[in-house]
Design an enzyme around this catalytic site. Structure first.
Site, PDB file in Angstrom:
ATOM      1  N   TYR A 205      -0.182 -18.087  21.184  1.00 41.34           N
ATOM      2  CA  TYR A 205      -1.144 -18.829  20.367  1.00 41.34           C
ATOM      3  C   TYR A 205      -1.835 -19.919  21.178  1.00 41.34           C
ATOM      4  CZ  TYR A 205       1.540 -16.892  16.360  1.00 41.34           C
ATOM      5  OH  TYR A 205       2.199 -16.087  15.460  1.00 41.34           O
TER       6      TYR A 205
ATOM      7  N   HIS B  33       8.333 -11.507  20.477  1.00 42.88           N
ATOM      8  CA  HIS B  33       7.144 -11.408  19.622  1.00 42.88           C
ATOM      9  C   HIS B  33       6.836  -9.966  19.178  1.00 42.88           C
ATOM     10  CE1 HIS B  33       3.231 -13.825  18.746  1.00 42.88           C
ATOM     11  NE2 HIS B  33       3.447 -12.929  17.817  1.00 42.88           N
TER      12      HIS B  33
ATOM     13  N   LEU C 128      -0.398 -13.334   2.910  1.00 43.77           N
ATOM     14  CA  LEU C 128      -1.463 -13.133   1.920  1.00 43.77           C
ATOM     15  C   LEU C 128      -2.397 -11.995   2.334  1.00 43.77           C
ATOM     16  CD1 LEU C 128      -2.312 -16.934   1.438  1.00 43.77           C
ATOM     17  CD2 LEU C 128      -0.722 -15.548   0.086  1.00 43.77           C
TER      18      LEU C 128
ATOM     19  N   ILE D 127       5.451 -18.028   5.928  1.00 43.22           N
ATOM     20  CA  ILE D 127       4.795 -19.057   6.759  1.00 43.22           C
ATOM     21  C   ILE D 127       3.271 -18.977   6.630  1.00 43.22           C
ATOM     22  CG2 ILE D 127       6.549 -19.572   8.508  1.00 43.22           C
ATOM     23  CD1 ILE D 127       5.304 -17.259  10.189  1.00 43.22           C
TER      24      ILE D 127
ATOM     25  N   LYS E  72      -0.598 -20.018   6.751  1.00 41.94           N
ATOM     26  CA  LYS E  72      -1.299 -20.938   7.629  1.00 41.94           C
ATOM     27  C   LYS E  72      -2.619 -21.371   7.004  1.00 41.94           C
ATOM     28  CE  LYS E  72      -4.599 -19.562  10.611  1.00 41.94           C
ATOM     29  NZ  LYS E  72      -5.667 -18.622  10.336  1.00 41.94           N
ATOM     30  N   SER E  73      -2.995 -22.596   7.277  1.00 45.81           N
ATOM     31  CA  SER E  73      -4.294 -23.110   6.855  1.00 45.81           C
ATOM     32  C   SER E  73      -4.572 -24.342   7.696  1.00 45.81           C
ATOM     33  CB  SER E  73      -4.283 -23.496   5.373  1.00 45.81           C
ATOM     34  OG  SER E  73      -5.525 -24.082   5.030  1.00 45.81           O
ATOM     35  N   VAL E  74      -5.848 -24.651   7.886  1.00 41.15           N
ATOM     36  CA  VAL E  74      -6.182 -25.912   8.564  1.00 41.15           C
ATOM     37  C   VAL E  74      -6.802 -26.902   7.572  1.00 41.15           C
ATOM     38  CG1 VAL E  74      -6.443 -24.933  10.870  1.00 41.15           C
ATOM     39  CG2 VAL E  74      -8.408 -24.973   9.337  1.00 41.15           C
TER      40      VAL E  74
ATOM     41  N   ARG F 154      -5.587 -26.977   1.002  1.00 39.75           N
ATOM     42  CA  ARG F 154      -4.939 -25.659   0.955  1.00 39.75           C
ATOM     43  C   ARG F 154      -3.506 -25.747   1.481  1.00 39.75           C
ATOM     44  NH1 ARG F 154      -7.870 -21.198   1.548  1.00 39.75           N
ATOM     45  NH2 ARG F 154      -9.146 -22.159  -0.060  1.00 39.75           N
TER      46      ARG F 154
ATOM     47  N   ASN G   8      -0.436 -24.513  -0.850  1.00 41.77           N
ATOM     48  CA  ASN G   8       0.518 -23.469  -0.450  1.00 41.77           C
ATOM     49  C   ASN G   8       1.969 -23.918  -0.606  1.00 41.77           C
ATOM     50  OD1 ASN G   8      -1.521 -21.681   0.173  1.00 41.77           O
ATOM     51  ND2 ASN G   8      -1.466 -22.063   2.383  1.00 41.77           N
TER      52      ASN G   8
END
Length: 275
Positions: free
Chosen positions: A52, A110, A192, A230, A232-234, A238, A242
């Site tokens: 990442y 991974h 999602l 897990i 994710k959002s920035v 949100r 979550n």
């Protein structure tokens, strides 16, 4: 503040929050702010990976959070190009340095990359890191039943977690059954389906009934199945939304309606062919 997030106990006795914060595809420059917002909202688990490119951003957020190290569960992952015994040890050191930590709570291979056939060598290195106390729990990601069985043919260390693509469109029943048999916790990435399932009537109807968003309903579905999840959002709003999935419960009928959406829908690569 801390949200009232339940924990799951891994087979070695280590506990991890059932809902954590993912930073896949978050640029390093934005990661510190996103993780800081998540920690402020009450998340206590952060999931990153070498590939990442944002381990340093995660590390900065942890450093400035004011939280004690044992309060945050940190996961990172070994990238495909770094598989093999010695390469795994070097890659782990590099991840730890970027995170600015002396240990991680969970370290995952991974992808199995079966054609390269190095995951068993990597696992031997991970066994050593566990023995040295630098990894509290060892696991894998994207391993199919055949990969798990092959790993266990040559090792007595059972992965604590297998992090797989899992959402209403891809429910992975065979894999989840094997996890249950072996004592492996199922962790869902892309929980999602990157939004692909959120317009399904089976989900929107439940959301309306409970006064929740479709995303909250899907996260609740995961939690009731026992998955670790897990999202994710920035976006701070949100990120908080979550986490707001503990004040309602889906009925058996609602769970069944979502279970009927399984259709083998992959949003990411196929673990049998990604090498």
């Amino acid at each position: 503040m801390t949200a009232n997030v339940p924990t799951v106990t891994l087979h070695n006795g280590v506990t991890m929050p059932q809902l954590g914060f993912g930073v896949f595809q978050v640029p390093d420059a934005e990661t510190t702010a996103a993780v800081t917002a998540a920690l402020d909202a009450g998340y206590r688990s952060v999931d990153t990976a070498a590939i990442y490119g944002n381990e340093a951003g995660v590390g900065k957020a942890l450093a400035v959070s004011g939280l004690a190290r044992e309060e945050v569960f940190v996961t990172t992952k070994l990238w495909n190009a770094d598989q093999g015994y010695d390469a795994t040890l070097r890659a782990f050191d590099a991840s730890l340095a970027k995170l600015g930590l002396d240990h991680v709570d969970l370290y995952l291979i991974h992808w199995p990359t079966p054609a390269r056939d190095l995951y068993r060598e990597s696992w031997k290195a991970i066994e050593r890191l566990v023995a040295d106390g630098r990894i509290r729990a060892a696991g894998v990601s994207n391993f199919q039943p055949a990969h798990l069985r092959r790993l266990l043919d040559s090792s007595s260390l059972v992965p604590a977690v297998n992090q797989i693509e899992l959402h209403p469109g891809l429910q992975q029943n065979e894999l989840r059954a094997l996890h249950a048999e072996l004592g492996i916790v199922t962790e869902a990435w892309s929980p999602l389906a990157q939004g692909a399932v959120l317009g399904e009537e089976a989900i929107t109807a439940v959301a309306q009934r409970h006064g929740k968003s479709p995303a909250q309903v899907v996260l609740r579905w995961h939690l009731q199945l026992g998955n670790v999840v897990i999202p994710k959002s920035v976006t701070p709003a949100r990120i908080r939304e979550n986490l707001d999935v503990f004040g309602f419960t889906l009925s058996d009928d609602e769970m069944a309606a979502i279970a009927a959406l399984d259709r083998g829908l992959r949003t990411g690569p196929d673990p049998d062919t990604l090498n």
